[in-house]
Structures are given as structure tokens and as C-alpha cells.
Design an enzyme around this catalytic site. Sequence first.
Site, short mmCIF file in Angstrom:
data_model
loop_
_atom_site.label_atom_id
_atom_site.label_comp_id
_atom_site.label_asym_id
_atom_site.label_seq_id
_atom_site.Cartn_x
_atom_site.Cartn_y
_atom_site.Cartn_z
CD GLU A 40 17.77 13.11 -4.04
OE1 GLU A 40 17.02 12.81 -3.11
OE2 GLU A 40 17.85 14.27 -4.51
CB SER A 87 47.46 -21.63 -4.38
OG SER A 87 48.22 -22.76 -4.07
CG LEU A 88 42.40 -22.74 -7.04
CD1 LEU A 88 41.64 -21.92 -8.08
CD2 LEU A 88 41.49 -23.81 -6.45
CD GLU A 118 33.39 -19.84 -7.76
OE1 GLU A 118 34.47 -19.26 -7.63
OE2 GLU A 118 32.71 -20.24 -6.81
CE LYS A 120 43.32 -19.70 -11.26
NZ LYS A 120 44.19 -18.54 -11.42
CD GLU A 181 41.75 -13.06 -7.98
OE1 GLU A 181 41.55 -13.69 -6.93
OE2 GLU A 181 42.72 -13.28 -8.72
CB CYS A 415 59.00 10.98 -40.33
SG CYS A 415 57.65 9.93 -40.89
CB CYS A 431 56.36 12.14 -37.93
SG CYS A 431 56.09 12.96 -39.51
S1 IVH Z 1 39.21 -20.20 -5.05
C1 IVH Z 1 40.67 -22.85 -2.20
N1 IVH Z 1 37.91 -19.01 -6.97
O1 IVH Z 1 43.18 -18.12 -8.25
C2 IVH Z 1 40.44 -22.08 -3.39
N2 IVH Z 1 40.23 -18.58 -6.73
O2 IVH Z 1 45.59 -20.23 -7.27
C3 IVH Z 1 41.23 -20.87 -3.45
N3 IVH Z 1 41.11 -16.97 -8.33
O3 IVH Z 1 44.81 -17.15 -5.32
C4 IVH Z 1 40.79 -19.89 -4.40
N4 IVH Z 1 39.21 -16.58 -9.38
O4 IVH Z 1 43.62 -15.36 -6.69
C5 IVH Z 1 39.09 -19.18 -6.36
N5 IVH Z 1 36.63 -17.99 -8.63
C6 IVH Z 1 37.80 -18.16 -8.01
C7 IVH Z 1 38.97 -17.49 -8.42
C8 IVH Z 1 40.17 -17.74 -7.76
C9 IVH Z 1 40.50 -16.30 -9.31
C10 IVH Z 1 42.54 -16.90 -8.02
C11 IVH Z 1 42.87 -16.54 -6.60
C12 IVH Z 1 43.75 -17.62 -6.07
C13 IVH Z 1 44.20 -18.30 -7.31
C14 IVH Z 1 44.33 -19.78 -7.07
#
Ligand code: IVH
Length: 682
Positions: A40, A87-88, A118, A120, A181, A415, A431
Site C-alpha cells: 500500500e 562537546s562534553l 540519556e 551516549k 546523533e 591449508c 582452503c
Molecule cells: S549533548 C552540550 N547528548 O557526544 C551537549 N551528546 O562530546 C552536547 N553524544 O558531540 C551534546 N549522545 O556527538 C549529547 N545524548 C547525547 C549524546 C551526545 C552522544 C555525543 C555528541 C557530542 C559528544 C559530546
Amino acid sequence: MGVEEGKEAVKEYIEDLRKKIHYHNYRYYVLNEPEISDAEYDRLFKELEELERKYPELITLDSPTQRVGAKPLEEFGTYEHGIPMLSLNSVTNEEEVRDYDERVRRMLGGGEIEYVVEPKIDGLAMELVYENGVFTVGSTRGDGKTGENITQNLKTIKTIPLRIFYDTDAPPLPLLEVRGEVFIPVSKFKELNAALGAKGERMFANPRNAAAGSVRQLDPRVTASRPLDFFAYGVGRAEGKEFSTHWEALDYLRRVGFKVSPLIRRFKEFKDVIRYHDEVKDKRDVLDYEIDGIVVKVNGIEQQERLGTISRSPRWAIAYKFPAREEFTSVNDIQVQVGRTGALTPVAVLAPVQIGGVIVSRATLHNEDELRKKDVRIGDTVVVERAGDVIPEVVSVIKSKRTGAEREFRMPDRCPVCGAEVLKEGPIVRCIGVSCSAQLKERIKHFASLRAMNVEGLGEKVIEQLVDRKMVSDAADLFFLTKRDLLKLERMGDKSAQNILDAMEKSKHTTFSRLVHALGIRHVGEHTASLLADNFGDVEALRNANYEDLISIPEIGPEVAKSILLFFEQGSTKELLRKLLERAGVWYEKKGVGVAEGEEEAVKEVLEGKTFVFTGRISMPREDAKSMVERLGGKVASSVSKNTDYVVAGEEAGSKLEQAERLGVKIIEEEEFKEMVTYSPS
Ligand code: IVH
């Protein structure tokens, strides 16, 4: 009706059609709960394509037909993010994460704090820009300020909506930036690598590399052929919308059509954050996507603003990583292992090392080309990775640690087990010995394994002894073993021998799909075996299938078809099947689809008046499962109630499963469901 009016009507009709397709795309890919059949859906799609061919001036950027419209690029443009992509900072143990919580509390000076946790995702960060609800630009993170404009590639990802609006009556925002992501599910990664390998193309080291390589293709058609997926986890600019918590933002993303991880939770108590970290860590290996930790985010937006950012990382979030899956160790030797299809695999023998709680002493080097590319030598210090249930592999060599005493390794030209000649097919050395004991051992191990004939308790050591002592010369010989035979083996007591005999007896009653899988035909894994079982139903039909019959099955390509034909041409195959089915007493139930006329009645009664609900991911298309139930007199419902008879729980089953548990509805697994819809001779 005037010409213009007529055109207006066509435009409206087309728009309506697009809405429908977007909606069903969302049901299928994001929710995994389709409402219509694939046929469908295809019909709607074809109709739209035809109308757009007729009225090309009515094609819009966000039309579902435009996912793979664009031509290959010369190079990617750049894109400047409206708000930098941060970045984190990360921590790796409980003490550090507690310190983080204390710091946050101190800086906020008291008051309640809620955390959102969450997974990662181990993929690549992306930003998606929606203007008036339409996806206009998609970009990589780049250096945080400027990324690459990869819009046309991101458009090919089915879980990225081309247009947002679901579940909300409000008009779309003038501007919405979604962050998340891009990744490739682990199961799809394995399939992709197998397909690349079969074509003699370079394989990817891990799902993340595969996602990175796929999303940066200049030709969007290549990207479209890769199983990319997307999870949204944040919002950049959102004009005309204020969120007071991060949780609210996630909820909004979910409602407008994005896939948001079902593993996200919020907690008031920090101890729950820590507990949840451990819980997710334990789930890590069963998830179909790679995660390398959790991300802990302060929920309140006002609190986030007060905490601010420091050197490109927010103070309001932290990555709490899982233990590394990579370790350094040294290569003591390189050996060659002979697989079930004769493939010679170089294996590094390592100084034992603990990776993610497991001691690893061997790691695969895949094949000669990989070995050369990575330039692994005996004596090298290497990085070894163990990801999930994947066999450990050597990722790279630390060349700076070389002393000059390392030795290069050459693949043997015969072999190492049976001495037969080897044949090089692309990167694989094989082989060609017909009575190679290494191949036989692996074939029998595969035959008896859990997902094939499932002979419980028949372990590797027993199989190796049986082959070495020439007590079996093919898999069928297993069924002719007596207790006296088994008792001759090392460390075999009366009880174990009896258990093996019982398990063997039990395994004789199987399904056609399992039997086909167990035969170990090259390129025929569990999924293809089940397709073959669905389409042919029994050995006779499969054996008589020709090239056209095989290739007419979607998902079966020329390579697989040829391999199946070759397998059934072998004299040894005929002999094996005759022994299994005529002498050993192996018998199987025919697949529902292959049920012959007249036989269907027997099953019909079983499902008459029964209501099924499916939840989670199952291996067959939902539509197929539904039609199987219906053909046999049952019904399929979309939600669980006390009138539900069975809930079929696939992988990552969610709230429906919980509902079923609450109501005490019988929960069965896919395997059991398949058993129910197959015909059993009485
Ligand atoms: S938050 C300000 N949440 O981790 C926060 N990042 O070094 C920025 N990543 O570049 C990102 N899962 O590629 C956030 N649930 C998530 C994530 C996440 C994966 C990655 C993302 C980022 C890196 C942080």
C-alpha cells in the site's frame, strides 16, 4: 472547472498524498508501528512519483520523492552553526560523577535539581535546521562553530523527517534547530560489512567508522544505500518556542516526528542516576546501537543558563562513560584459523588482557589484506577492541613501540590443517580441501549451535574429539552416535553422554528455517534461511529452485543465489540431506506460507478467535506476521487489552510489554510465534 482551478485541485491532491506518505514513513521508521502494508505504501509512493513526473513544477523540496534527488557533489560546503555545538566533559568513575553533582549543587546554591539521563550514542553529532517545518540544512559538528553542509546525505536517512508536524496542531516554528546523533545499528553494520566483503570492497572497523564514511559520501546514492539512523537529543535555536526544561524539549522533538531514545529517564535523586548508569551499562551488549556511556544533563533550562559553559563544554552536562573496550597488549604470535567455509583467518595470539571485564587472549585480524593494511607484526604492541558480542579485533599498531625485533607474518600457501591448496578470492584465502577436518569441525559446530539445530550440551571440545577420532564425517553422523561411542571421549560421564543423546533426539524435530540455516550454505545466515523457508517451504522445493526463482525473492542477490545453487549441486549435500531426513529421522514443520492446500485447516483452529499484539523489533516484516495470523483465523490488534491472547515481544519491546505484564496477558517470543503459525504433521 477552469485550467487554474484544475491545477489547484491537483496541487491539493498531491499535497494530501505527501502528507499521507510522510505520516506512514513516520509510523514505519520512527515508531516501528506501520499502519499500512508495504504494498500500500509503495502504491501511494508510485502515485506521487507519477503525478510529479506529470507536473514537475509542483515538486517541493520536502517531497518524500526527494530523499535521493541530488547529484553527486564535487565537495561539501561549510555551514556556520547559529549557536556553537558544544562537546562534553567526561568522567569514568562514581567518585568523579559524585564530585560533578556536588559542584553543580554548589554553583546553583541549593534548591531542587532534576537530572535527565540519556544514552551516549557512539555516532556523529549533527545539526538539522527546519524552516517553517521544512528540513533545509543538515550539517556536521565540525569544530563546533562551522561544520560541513551534508544536507543531501542527511535527507536520505528515513528517520530524519523532511517535514515536521506530527501530533501537534500548532503551526511549525519559523526556525527550529535539532541536534542529535547519526549512527548505524550494530546488526545493520554487520550486514553492511558482510556485503562489502562479498564484493571485495573495504570493510569498516566499527559502526561509528561506517556511519562516518557513509555520511560523508559525495554521492548521495551511496549514502542512501547505507543503513543510517538518527536519534535527536537536543534543540539549538527554536524561534517562537520556549522550553522550561530539557525534558520538555525532548518531548517536543518526539511529538514533531523525531526518534528520541526510549532509554531516556529523569531523576531527582543522584543515586538513581548512578544506578541507572549501571543498568544501561548492563544493557549495552543487547542494544542494537553502540553507546559508550550516559550523558547526565541538568533538566531546568534556567538552571542550565546559570551554570553556563566553560571552554566549549557546558557545565550543565557531563558524559559518564562506561569502562573502555579498548586496551593495549602485545602480539605473541599470529596463527591461522580455518573456518567452516574454508576461509583462512589470521588470528593474533595476545598477552592476555582484561577488556570490559573479560580476559582476551586472541583477536581476529580478519584477512590478509587487513593484516597488511594495519601492518601487524609478531611482537608488536597493539590496540585491541572488544565491542559487545563481536569477536575481539586488533584495531591498530602502536608503531612508536617497535624495537626492530618484530617479525612479519606471511599467509601460508597451503591449508595449515589438511595441507590442501588454497585459493585467493578477493581478500579471502580459502582452503579447497574437501575433507579438511578444520572445516568439518566448524561446520558441525555451526550445525549444532543454538540458532541452528540447537543441540544443547554438544560443546566445541566434544565435536573436536568426534572429528579427530573420525567418529563423524558429516553433521548427520551425530545422530547415529551411541552412548558407548560418547563414553569413549575424554571427560565424558554417563550423565553428560545421556544429556547429549537426549538433546540430539530433541533437536531432530526442528523447523525448515533452522535446518536450512544449520546446513551452513555460504552467504545464507539466519535471516536468509528464514526467507528461503518462507518461499520454498521444504527441501524438495528449495532443491528444485533455479536461479530465477531464487533471485525473484527481494533481498536475495546473485551472489547468494549462486551459492545456494552450488551447494545443492554437490554430491555431499545430497548425501547429507538423505542421511538427515531419511535415516536419522530429522523432521521439520513447514512454514505457514508454504503450507500446502488442505493442510491449512489443521492450523486454522489453533488461531481461530485469538488476538495478537506485536511489540518491539521482530525479524520478519510486521505485515507478513499479520497476514500469517489472519490467514490462520486470528486477529492482530495494535494495543494490548484484556482481550488480547498473545503479545509477541520482539527486541526492545516497550510499554506494550509492560501493559501485557500488568494485565497478565501471555507473552511469547518471536520464535514461539513462528512455531505457532507453522504446520505440524499429526
Ligand atoms: S549533548 C552540550 N547528548 O557526544 C551537549 N551528546 O562530546 C552536547 N553524544 O558531540 C551534546 N549522545 O556527538 C549529547 N545524548 C547525547 C549524546 C551526545 C552522544 C555525543 C555528541 C557530542 C559528544 C559530546
